[in-house]
Design a protein around this motif. Structure first.
Motif, PDB file in Angstrom:
ATOM      1  N   CYS A   1       0.800  -1.150  -0.315  1.00 15.53           N
ATOM      2  CA  CYS A   1       0.148  -0.114   0.067  1.00 15.53           C
ATOM      3  C   CYS A   1       1.048   1.128  -0.172  1.00 15.53           C
ATOM      4  O   CYS A   1       0.697   2.202  -0.674  1.00 15.53           O
ATOM      5  N   VAL A   2       1.852   1.305   0.993  1.00 18.48           N
ATOM      6  CA  VAL A   2       2.905   2.421   0.854  1.00 18.48           C
ATOM      7  C   VAL A   2       3.548   2.605  -0.692  1.00 18.48           C
ATOM      8  O   VAL A   2       3.759   3.742  -0.879  1.00 18.48           O
TER       9      VAL A   2
ATOM     10  N   LEU B   1       1.146   4.605  -2.521  1.00 20.06           N
ATOM     11  CA  LEU B   1       1.053   6.012  -2.076  1.00 20.06           C
ATOM     12  C   LEU B   1       2.209   6.573  -2.678  1.00 20.06           C
ATOM     13  O   LEU B   1       1.928   7.572  -3.022  1.00 20.06           O
ATOM     14  N   GLU B   2       3.345   6.066  -2.547  1.00 21.06           N
ATOM     15  CA  GLU B   2       4.586   6.630  -2.995  1.00 21.06           C
ATOM     16  C   GLU B   2       4.381   7.096  -4.517  1.00 21.06           C
ATOM     17  O   GLU B   2       4.858   7.876  -4.902  1.00 21.06           O
TER      18      GLU B   2
ATOM     19  N   MET C   1       1.762   7.200  -6.264  1.00 22.44           N
ATOM     20  CA  MET C   1       0.687   8.427  -6.434  1.00 22.44           C
ATOM     21  C   MET C   1       1.047   9.728  -6.297  1.00 22.44           C
ATOM     22  O   MET C   1       1.225  10.727  -6.781  1.00 22.44           O
ATOM     23  N   ALA C   2       2.018   9.796  -5.175  1.00 22.36           N
ATOM     24  CA  ALA C   2       2.602  11.110  -4.637  1.00 22.36           C
ATOM     25  C   ALA C   2       3.709  11.622  -5.824  1.00 22.36           C
ATOM     26  O   ALA C   2       3.775  12.726  -6.041  1.00 22.36           O
TER      27      ALA C   2
ATOM     28  N   PHE D   1      -3.733  -0.513  -7.594  1.00 22.95           N
ATOM     29  CA  PHE D   1      -4.531  -0.636  -6.544  1.00 22.95           C
ATOM     30  C   PHE D   1      -5.898  -1.241  -6.339  1.00 22.95           C
ATOM     31  O   PHE D   1      -6.070  -2.144  -5.507  1.00 22.95           O
TER      32      PHE D   1
ATOM     33  N   CYS E   1      -5.225  -0.386   3.589  1.00 23.68           N
ATOM     34  CA  CYS E   1      -4.932   0.599   3.157  1.00 23.68           C
ATOM     35  C   CYS E   1      -5.187   1.870   3.922  1.00 23.68           C
ATOM     36  O   CYS E   1      -4.375   2.685   3.774  1.00 23.68           O
TER      37      CYS E   1
ATOM     38  N   ALA F   1      -2.008   4.328   4.828  1.00 21.61           N
ATOM     39  CA  ALA F   1      -2.267   5.624   4.460  1.00 21.61           C
ATOM     40  C   ALA F   1      -2.182   6.782   5.818  1.00 21.61           C
ATOM     41  O   ALA F   1      -1.424   7.895   5.570  1.00 21.61           O
TER      42      ALA F   1
ATOM     43  N   PHE G   1       1.513   6.566   6.516  1.00 24.71           N
ATOM     44  CA  PHE G   1       2.356   7.264   5.425  1.00 24.71           C
ATOM     45  C   PHE G   1       2.124   8.675   5.803  1.00 24.71           C
ATOM     46  O   PHE G   1       3.232   9.624   5.676  1.00 24.71           O
ATOM     47  N   ARG G   2       1.180   9.302   6.046  1.00 24.37           N
ATOM     48  CA  ARG G   2       1.007  10.726   6.324  1.00 24.37           C
ATOM     49  C   ARG G   2       1.677  11.137   7.469  1.00 24.37           C
ATOM     50  O   ARG G   2       2.051  12.353   7.736  1.00 24.37           O
TER      51      ARG G   2
END
Length: 199
Positions: free
Chosen positions: A106-107, A110-111, A113-114, A125, A140, A144, A147-148
């Protein structure tokens, strides 16, 4: 370290998205030379799913919650009714490691997407959610939030992870370190009586 439960995966197939669609996920192998290599896969059917426990200390609001045990082995504190009617158990270290694999997957998305890879990350996903099944949303959401928060701390659940065999706990922590080298702090609940008996 892992033998009968795992199958070797050729290095060229490490990031092949087809493995996600087939309900398989990548494994890291903890080798005797202390290196980690991403060339093992395990079938989804052997993994019961991602878990989180019911409680954490307020100070761990930014931590990843990693469930190593379930419930409380003591369960006699008058001030606590959280675990009444439950049975204590220790999760298999392979399942805890699989939880970490799921969070890492998941991370990674996210990375991506960033970094601006929106369309590709969205396809991955959906494949990841299909692979994780019913535990997908929980994984997720946990990933998330962590991650934040910066991914620097982890809290081991539930009430007394010090009952886990020391060798297994070392393997879990080493695996955590390999997947998330940015982690700086790992905390846990534990009874002093249990800690005193560890040799």
């Amino acid at each position: 370290l892992y033998t009968s439960e795992y199958q070797p995966l050729s290095p060229g197939c490490i990031n092949a998205p087809g493995h996600l669609a087939k309900g398989r996920y990548l494994k890291y192998c903890y080798k005797s030379d202390r290196k980690y290599e991403r060339y093992f896969i395990m079938s989804r059917q052997q993994y019961p799913g991602y878990e989180t426990g019911p409680i954490r200390p307020p100070s761990e609001h930014a931590s990843l919650l990693l469930r190593v045990t379930r419930n409380c082995p003591w369960n006699r504190c008058r001030f606590c009714t959280l675990y009444k009617g439950t049975t204590f158990s220790i999760r298999r270290k392979e399942d805890v490691m699989a939880d970490l694999d799921a969070v890492r997957a998941c991370v990674d998305l996210l990375e991506k997407m960033a970094a601006g890879s929106g369309a590709e990350a969205e396809r991955e996903f959906h494949a990841l959610m299909a692979r994780l099944g019913s535990s997908g949303p929980e994984v997720c959401q946990s990933a998330a939030a962590w991650f934040r928060a910066g991914m620097t701390s982890v809290f081991l659940q539930d009430a007394n992870t010090m009952l886990v065999k020391p060798d297994d706990l070392v393997d879990i922590l080493a695996y955590l370190r390999a997947l998330f080298p940015e982690v700086r702090r790992v905390t846990s609940y534990g009874r002093s009586h249990t800690i005193a008996r560890i040799s």
